[in-house]
Design a protein around this motif. Structure first.
Motif, short mmCIF file in Angstrom:
data_model
loop_
_atom_site.label_atom_id
_atom_site.label_comp_id
_atom_site.label_asym_id
_atom_site.label_seq_id
_atom_site.Cartn_x
_atom_site.Cartn_y
_atom_site.Cartn_z
N ARG A 280 -11.24 2.41 0.01
CA ARG A 280 -10.18 1.43 -0.26
C ARG A 280 -10.76 0.35 -1.14
NH1 ARG A 280 -5.36 -0.73 2.62
NH2 ARG A 280 -4.41 -1.79 0.88
N PHE B 257 -12.67 8.19 3.39
CA PHE B 257 -11.71 7.26 2.82
C PHE B 257 -12.44 6.27 1.93
CE2 PHE B 257 -13.08 5.46 6.82
CZ PHE B 257 -13.36 4.14 6.50
N HIS C 222 -5.44 0.08 6.77
CA HIS C 222 -4.50 -0.99 6.48
C HIS C 222 -5.25 -2.31 6.56
CE1 HIS C 222 -1.01 1.59 6.49
NE2 HIS C 222 -1.44 2.14 7.61
N THR D 65 -2.32 5.22 2.99
CA THR D 65 -3.48 4.41 2.65
C THR D 65 -4.21 4.03 3.92
OG1 THR D 65 -2.37 3.55 0.72
CG2 THR D 65 -4.24 2.31 1.51
N ALA E 217 0.84 -1.19 0.00
CA ALA E 217 0.00 0.00 0.00
C ALA E 217 0.88 1.24 0.00
CB ALA E 217 -0.91 0.00 1.22
N ARG E 218 0.39 2.30 -0.64
CA ARG E 218 1.11 3.56 -0.62
C ARG E 218 1.03 4.17 0.76
NH1 ARG E 218 -1.60 6.85 -5.28
NH2 ARG E 218 -3.22 6.54 -3.77
N SER F 254 -15.52 1.91 2.32
CA SER F 254 -15.50 3.37 2.37
C SER F 254 -16.19 3.84 3.63
CB SER F 254 -16.17 3.96 1.13
OG SER F 254 -17.53 3.58 1.07
#
Length: 147
Positions: free
Chosen positions: A107, A105, A42, A39, A35-36, A78
């Protein structure tokens, strides 16, 4: 006396090299699944014979603010994480460091091909969202009788 002489501090040179390497590699993850930085949330992901198990670490979130959907082979998580409880003099406090993520957020997690989007369970407890996605019957191991 040493025969070696560096015009600048050796530590400054190493620090500059480290910064250059960090900036060079910062745009790409170290592996396909990495992951960047920044992010959220996790995750840990694993498989059993019957399901794909995803654990998203999302402490401090109201479970009613979480949305879990599956779309085109992607598990989408989200929601929104509100600011932590603040003191009475919050408007007088100037923040100079903030390590906790706040805000909206989203993901997206690619699911294996054998995941069945009709067999999904999600539960949130102790700051962890656990999503279990069943596998398709056709992908499960089965014994073949030899005749």
């Amino acid at each position: 006396m040493s025969d070696l002489f560096f015009g600048t501090s050796l530590f400054e040179d190493f620090n500059r090299l480290q910064n250059q390497m960090s900036s060079l590699l910062s745009g790409s993850p170290s592996s396909l699944r990495a992951a960047r930085a920044g992010t959220f949330p996790h995750i840990n992901m694993g498989v059993t014979d019957d399901s794909v198990e995803i654990v998203a670490f999302a402490p401090g979130i109201d479970p009613t603010q979480l949305n879990v959907t599956i779309e085109k082979g992607l598990l989408l998580i989200s929601g929104e994480r509100q600011n932590a409880a603040r003191s009475d003099n919050a408007e007088q406090t100037r923040t100079y460091a903030q390590e906790r993520f706040n805000g909206s957020f989203r993901r997206a997690i690619e699911l294996p091909r054998d995941a069945d989007p009709d067999k999904v369970q999600a539960r949130y407890a102790n700051g962890c969202l656990t999503v279990s996605v069943g596998k398709r019957e056709s992908s499960k191991p089965r014994a073949i009788a030899v005749q």
